[in-house]
Design a protein around this motif. Structure first.
Motif, short mmCIF file in Angstrom:
data_model
loop_
_atom_site.label_atom_id
_atom_site.label_comp_id
_atom_site.label_asym_id
_atom_site.label_seq_id
_atom_site.Cartn_x
_atom_site.Cartn_y
_atom_site.Cartn_z
N ALA A 201 1.03 -1.20 -0.23
CA ALA A 201 -0.08 -0.15 -0.26
C ALA A 201 0.92 1.50 0.32
CB ALA A 201 -0.85 -0.25 0.89
N SER A 202 0.36 2.69 -0.30
CA SER A 202 1.48 3.49 -1.00
C SER A 202 -0.04 4.37 -0.28
CB SER A 202 1.63 4.07 -2.24
OG SER A 202 2.24 5.02 -2.30
N THR A 203 1.10 5.82 0.29
CA THR A 203 0.17 6.73 0.71
C THR A 203 0.38 7.97 -0.28
OG1 THR A 203 2.47 8.28 1.81
CG2 THR A 203 1.19 7.13 2.85
N ALA A 204 0.83 7.37 -1.50
CA ALA A 204 0.32 8.85 -2.80
C ALA A 204 -0.57 8.49 -3.05
CB ALA A 204 2.18 8.52 -3.79
N LYS A 205 -1.51 9.23 -3.51
CA LYS A 205 -2.81 9.60 -3.93
C LYS A 205 -2.61 8.62 -5.77
CE LYS A 205 -5.61 12.94 -2.83
NZ LYS A 205 -6.48 13.72 -3.21
N LYS A 206 -3.23 7.99 -5.57
CA LYS A 206 -3.29 6.65 -6.51
C LYS A 206 -3.56 7.52 -7.99
CE LYS A 206 -1.80 3.49 -5.31
NZ LYS A 206 -0.13 3.19 -5.64
N ASP B 258 -22.71 4.68 -7.46
CA ASP B 258 -23.35 4.64 -6.30
C ASP B 258 -23.14 4.95 -4.57
OD1 ASP B 258 -25.98 5.94 -7.05
OD2 ASP B 258 -26.37 3.68 -7.67
N ILE B 259 -21.18 4.48 -5.11
CA ILE B 259 -21.43 4.19 -3.80
C ILE B 259 -20.97 6.00 -3.18
CG2 ILE B 259 -18.28 4.49 -3.13
CD1 ILE B 259 -18.14 3.45 -5.02
N ASP B 260 -21.77 6.79 -2.84
CA ASP B 260 -21.90 8.34 -2.81
C ASP B 260 -21.20 8.30 -1.55
OD1 ASP B 260 -24.23 7.99 -3.38
OD2 ASP B 260 -25.46 6.34 -2.35
N GLU B 261 -21.64 8.72 -0.40
CA GLU B 261 -20.96 9.27 0.51
C GLU B 261 -18.85 9.24 0.95
OE1 GLU B 261 -23.20 8.50 1.33
OE2 GLU B 261 -23.06 7.29 3.06
N ARG B 262 -19.33 7.49 0.66
CA ARG B 262 -18.66 7.08 0.65
C ARG B 262 -16.58 7.14 -0.90
NH1 ARG B 262 -20.11 0.97 0.72
NH2 ARG B 262 -21.61 1.50 -0.99
N LEU B 263 -17.14 8.26 -1.42
CA LEU B 263 -16.45 9.22 -2.53
C LEU B 263 -15.76 9.82 -1.86
CD1 LEU B 263 -18.49 9.24 -5.37
CD2 LEU B 263 -17.18 7.43 -5.62
N GLN C 213 -7.53 8.62 -1.44
CA GLN C 213 -6.68 8.42 -1.65
C GLN C 213 -6.59 8.05 -3.30
OE1 GLN C 213 -6.36 4.05 0.25
NE2 GLN C 213 -9.04 5.18 0.93
N ILE C 214 -7.34 8.64 -3.96
CA ILE C 214 -7.25 8.40 -5.70
C ILE C 214 -7.31 10.34 -6.16
CG2 ILE C 214 -8.08 6.13 -5.57
CD1 ILE C 214 -10.53 7.26 -6.55
N GLU C 215 -6.88 9.88 -7.13
CA GLU C 215 -7.26 11.05 -7.76
C GLU C 215 -7.84 10.91 -9.90
OE1 GLU C 215 -4.36 15.59 -9.08
OE2 GLU C 215 -4.04 13.55 -8.44
N ALA D 23 -5.45 -1.23 -0.50
CA ALA D 23 -4.99 -1.48 1.28
C ALA D 23 -3.50 -2.39 0.42
CB ALA D 23 -5.79 -2.07 1.62
N GLY D 24 -4.04 -2.35 -1.20
CA GLY D 24 -2.57 -3.35 -0.90
C GLY D 24 -2.77 -5.35 -0.83
N ARG D 25 -4.57 -5.23 -1.25
CA ARG D 25 -4.36 -6.73 -1.17
C ARG D 25 -5.41 -6.93 -2.38
NH1 ARG D 25 -6.16 -5.22 4.14
NH2 ARG D 25 -8.18 -4.12 3.64
N THR D 26 -5.56 -8.01 -2.33
CA THR D 26 -6.28 -8.79 -3.68
C THR D 26 -7.76 -8.74 -3.42
OG1 THR D 26 -4.45 -10.54 -4.35
CG2 THR D 26 -6.61 -10.97 -5.35
N PRO D 27 -8.55 -8.02 -3.71
CA PRO D 27 -9.53 -8.28 -3.81
C PRO D 27 -10.49 -9.97 -3.90
CG PRO D 27 -9.92 -6.11 -4.98
CD PRO D 27 -8.32 -7.03 -5.19
N ASP D 28 -11.24 -10.41 -2.84
CA ASP D 28 -12.17 -11.93 -3.06
C ASP D 28 -13.18 -11.33 -3.75
OD1 ASP D 28 -12.49 -14.16 -3.06
OD2 ASP D 28 -12.73 -14.70 -1.19
N LEU D 29 -13.95 -11.45 -4.51
CA LEU D 29 -15.38 -11.23 -5.44
C LEU D 29 -16.12 -12.12 -5.23
CD1 LEU D 29 -14.28 -8.59 -7.50
CD2 LEU D 29 -15.02 -7.85 -5.95
N TYR D 30 -15.92 -12.92 -5.00
CA TYR D 30 -16.15 -14.18 -5.03
C TYR D 30 -17.49 -14.69 -4.08
CZ TYR D 30 -17.29 -19.28 -5.39
OH TYR D 30 -17.64 -20.50 -6.05
N SER D 31 -17.49 -14.03 -3.18
CA SER D 31 -18.35 -14.35 -2.25
C SER D 31 -19.48 -12.98 -2.31
CB SER D 31 -18.66 -14.58 -0.40
OG SER D 31 -18.45 -13.39 -0.61
N ILE D 32 -19.37 -12.06 -3.26
CA ILE D 32 -20.01 -10.93 -3.02
C ILE D 32 -21.09 -10.51 -4.87
CG2 ILE D 32 -19.23 -9.78 -1.21
CD1 ILE D 32 -17.51 -7.75 -2.63
#
Ligand code: SF4
Length: 184
Positions: free
Chosen positions: A6-11, A30-35, A41-43, A170-179
């Motif tokens: 994970a990096s502190t610089a904006k992606k 629709d992510i709404d306020e979580r944006l 963290q992102i640009e 966060a530097g992890r591989t997203p596991d989308l299988y269950s969602i």
């Protein structure tokens, strides 16, 4: 499972709209306020949501909605791939071809005839300019360029997209299988 530090610089992030209905982008919004949290963290440098015409160099992450249906799509996705570290197929159209690929068994000529000659009785003519030339078949994104992650769903829910992005950031591989899955 850790894939990258994970990096502190904006992606540097982009979203691209190929042959899709915009539903995947609507789900992203629709992510709404979580944006607001993501914005720390992102640009977002290129997107239908951003008024920029040229695709920037040296992007960290690009989400692609839609399948590859036209010569313009093909040209664009090759440029996007060459300028992006991580390329993500977002939604079933990008992942499988989905709705746009329903034209494949019919053929381009029959589709154009139906759309521009049989359905438009006022100005019936197949366009030769402005409308991008269709490819003989619609393909998913990974059929023409390397794709690093797949996020299925039509559209993937806002929660799914948020989970995917936060895991990746966060530097992890997203596991989308269950969602999520095709058609969900
Ligand atoms: S996956 Fe579904 S919501 Fe997304 S662009 Fe395709 S048809 Fe639209």
């Amino acid at each position: 499972m850790t894939k990258a530090k994970a990096s502190t610089a904006k992606k540097r992030v982009a979203t691209v709209w190929l042959d899709g209905c915009s539903g995947c982008h609507m789900s992203f919004i629709d992510i709404d306020e979580r944006l607001l949290g993501l914005a720390s963290q992102i640009e977002l440098l290129y997107s239908p949501l951003v008024d920029r015409k040229d695709f920037p160099e040296d992007m960290d992450l690009t989400l692609v909605e839609g399948s590859v249906s036209s010569e313009e799509d093909l040209h664009k996705i090759k440029i996007v791939r060459s300028r992006t570290k991580i390329l993500v197929s977002l939604g079933d159209c990008a992942v499988t071809g989905n709705v746009p690929s329903m034209r494949n068994p019919i053929g381009v000529q029959a589709v154009m005839q139906r759309a521009y000659l049989e359905s438009n009785l006022v100005h019936a003519a197949i366009p030769s300019q402005i409308v991008p030339k269709l490819l003989p078949v619609v393909t998913p994104v990974h059929a023409v360029v390397k794709v690093d992650y797949f996020v299925p769903g039509c559209p993937p829910s806002a929660d799914t997209i948020y989970f995917f992005l936060t895991e990746l950031l966060a530097g992890r591989t997203p596991d989308l299988y269950s969602i999520t899955r095709f058609g969900k």
